[in-house]
Design a protein around this motif. Structure first.
Motif, PDB file in Angstrom:
ATOM      1  N   GLN A  16       0.834  -1.200   0.000  1.00  0.00           N
ATOM      2  CA  GLN A  16       0.000   0.000   0.000  1.00  0.00           C
ATOM      3  C   GLN A  16       0.873   1.256   0.000  1.00  0.00           C
ATOM      4  O   GLN A  16       0.596   2.211  -0.737  1.00  0.00           O
ATOM      5  CB  GLN A  16      -0.913   0.018   1.225  1.00  0.00           C
ATOM      6  CG  GLN A  16      -2.032  -0.996   1.162  1.00  0.00           C
ATOM      7  CD  GLN A  16      -2.818  -1.038   2.466  1.00  0.00           C
ATOM      8  OE1 GLN A  16      -2.312  -0.646   3.517  1.00  0.00           O
ATOM      9  NE2 GLN A  16      -4.047  -1.525   2.386  1.00  0.00           N
ATOM     10  N   LEU A  17       1.929   1.239   0.793  1.00  0.00           N
ATOM     11  CA  LEU A  17       2.835   2.379   0.852  1.00  0.00           C
ATOM     12  C   LEU A  17       3.545   2.568  -0.486  1.00  0.00           C
ATOM     13  O   LEU A  17       3.705   3.701  -0.958  1.00  0.00           O
ATOM     14  CB  LEU A  17       3.852   2.180   1.977  1.00  0.00           C
ATOM     15  CG  LEU A  17       4.789   3.341   2.257  1.00  0.00           C
ATOM     16  CD1 LEU A  17       3.998   4.570   2.674  1.00  0.00           C
ATOM     17  CD2 LEU A  17       5.783   2.965   3.330  1.00  0.00           C
ATOM     18  N   THR A  18       3.926   1.478  -1.111  1.00  0.00           N
ATOM     19  CA  THR A  18       4.575   1.558  -2.417  1.00  0.00           C
ATOM     20  C   THR A  18       3.635   2.136  -3.461  1.00  0.00           C
ATOM     21  O   THR A  18       4.041   2.984  -4.275  1.00  0.00           O
ATOM     22  CB  THR A  18       5.053   0.156  -2.859  1.00  0.00           C
ATOM     23  OG1 THR A  18       5.909  -0.378  -1.851  1.00  0.00           O
ATOM     24  CG2 THR A  18       5.798   0.221  -4.167  1.00  0.00           C
ATOM     25  N   MET A  19       2.398   1.724  -3.467  1.00  0.00           N
ATOM     26  CA  MET A  19       1.422   2.245  -4.430  1.00  0.00           C
ATOM     27  C   MET A  19       1.176   3.737  -4.212  1.00  0.00           C
ATOM     28  O   MET A  19       1.062   4.502  -5.176  1.00  0.00           O
ATOM     29  CB  MET A  19       0.104   1.470  -4.326  1.00  0.00           C
ATOM     30  CG  MET A  19       0.230   0.012  -4.706  1.00  0.00           C
ATOM     31  SD  MET A  19       0.819  -0.223  -6.385  1.00  0.00           S
ATOM     32  CE  MET A  19      -0.614   0.221  -7.294  1.00  0.00           C
ATOM     33  N   ILE A  20       1.116   4.160  -2.958  1.00  0.00           N
ATOM     34  CA  ILE A  20       0.920   5.583  -2.662  1.00  0.00           C
ATOM     35  C   ILE A  20       2.122   6.389  -3.146  1.00  0.00           C
ATOM     36  O   ILE A  20       1.965   7.450  -3.773  1.00  0.00           O
ATOM     37  CB  ILE A  20       0.682   5.787  -1.149  1.00  0.00           C
ATOM     38  CG1 ILE A  20      -0.671   5.222  -0.746  1.00  0.00           C
ATOM     39  CG2 ILE A  20       0.774   7.255  -0.780  1.00  0.00           C
ATOM     40  CD1 ILE A  20      -0.893   5.158   0.749  1.00  0.00           C
ATOM     41  N   LEU A  21       3.328   5.890  -2.897  1.00  0.00           N
ATOM     42  CA  LEU A  21       4.526   6.603  -3.325  1.00  0.00           C
ATOM     43  C   LEU A  21       4.635   6.663  -4.846  1.00  0.00           C
ATOM     44  O   LEU A  21       5.050   7.681  -5.401  1.00  0.00           O
ATOM     45  CB  LEU A  21       5.770   5.949  -2.728  1.00  0.00           C
ATOM     46  CG  LEU A  21       5.964   6.150  -1.228  1.00  0.00           C
ATOM     47  CD1 LEU A  21       7.169   5.352  -0.738  1.00  0.00           C
ATOM     48  CD2 LEU A  21       6.125   7.607  -0.894  1.00  0.00           C
ATOM     49  N   ILE A  22       4.245   5.594  -5.533  1.00  0.00           N
ATOM     50  CA  ILE A  22       4.258   5.600  -6.997  1.00  0.00           C
ATOM     51  C   ILE A  22       3.257   6.612  -7.534  1.00  0.00           C
ATOM     52  O   ILE A  22       3.541   7.347  -8.490  1.00  0.00           O
ATOM     53  CB  ILE A  22       3.987   4.178  -7.547  1.00  0.00           C
ATOM     54  CG1 ILE A  22       5.199   3.282  -7.289  1.00  0.00           C
ATOM     55  CG2 ILE A  22       3.653   4.209  -9.033  1.00  0.00           C
ATOM     56  CD1 ILE A  22       4.969   1.831  -7.616  1.00  0.00           C
ATOM     57  N   ALA A  23       2.086   6.687  -6.926  1.00  0.00           N
ATOM     58  CA  ALA A  23       1.070   7.644  -7.368  1.00  0.00           C
ATOM     59  C   ALA A  23       1.551   9.083  -7.167  1.00  0.00           C
ATOM     60  O   ALA A  23       1.412   9.925  -8.062  1.00  0.00           O
ATOM     61  CB  ALA A  23      -0.234   7.404  -6.612  1.00  0.00           C
ATOM     62  N   VAL A  24       2.131   9.381  -6.023  1.00  0.00           N
ATOM     63  CA  VAL A  24       2.616  10.732  -5.746  1.00  0.00           C
ATOM     64  C   VAL A  24       3.778  11.085  -6.681  1.00  0.00           C
ATOM     65  O   VAL A  24       3.833  12.199  -7.225  1.00  0.00           O
ATOM     66  CB  VAL A  24       3.046  10.864  -4.264  1.00  0.00           C
ATOM     67  CG1 VAL A  24       3.779  12.155  -4.001  1.00  0.00           C
ATOM     68  CG2 VAL A  24       1.818  10.761  -3.366  1.00  0.00           C
ATOM     69  N   ALA A  25       4.677  10.130  -6.903  1.00  0.00           N
ATOM     70  CA  ALA A  25       5.812  10.388  -7.799  1.00  0.00           C
ATOM     71  C   ALA A  25       5.347  10.615  -9.228  1.00  0.00           C
ATOM     72  O   ALA A  25       5.885  11.480  -9.932  1.00  0.00           O
ATOM     73  CB  ALA A  25       6.794   9.217  -7.744  1.00  0.00           C
ATOM     74  N   SER A  26       4.342   9.893  -9.661  1.00  0.00           N
ATOM     75  CA  SER A  26       3.850  10.084 -11.029  1.00  0.00           C
ATOM     76  C   SER A  26       3.166  11.437 -11.187  1.00  0.00           C
ATOM     77  O   SER A  26       3.294  12.084 -12.230  1.00  0.00           O
ATOM     78  CB  SER A  26       2.908   8.950 -11.428  1.00  0.00           C
ATOM     79  OG  SER A  26       1.776   8.930 -10.590  1.00  0.00           O
TER      80      SER A  26
END
Length: 74
Positions: A16-26
């Motif tokens: 979940q943390l990885t998905m949130i970080l990927i979304a913010v980075a994108s």
């Protein structure tokens, strides 16, 4: 019991943390790409404006006004 339920609700898994970080980075990547595109467009417009006669006429009509003031060059 309420404390145990609350602590389980606040637990974030690694995925979940990885998905949130990927979304913010994108999202930030999109903003950076938009800023780069705007920078190149502004640079091209500035170059076009510098080549026009309107800028040259305004630059040639400038007169130095500092000699009439009290700057110590009398």
């Amino acid at each position: 019991m309420l404390n145990n339920l609350l602590s389980k609700a606040l637990v974030v898994t690694t995925t979940q943390l990885t998905m949130i970080l990927i979304a913010v980075a994108s999202i930030f990547l999109v903003f950076i790409i938009i800023a780069i595109i705007k920078m190149y467009r502004l640079k091209a417009e500035n170059k076009k404006l510098m080549e026009t006669n309107a800028f040259r006429d305004a630059d040639e009509s400038y007169k130095d006004f500092t000699s009439g003031h009290l700057y110590g060059d009398n």
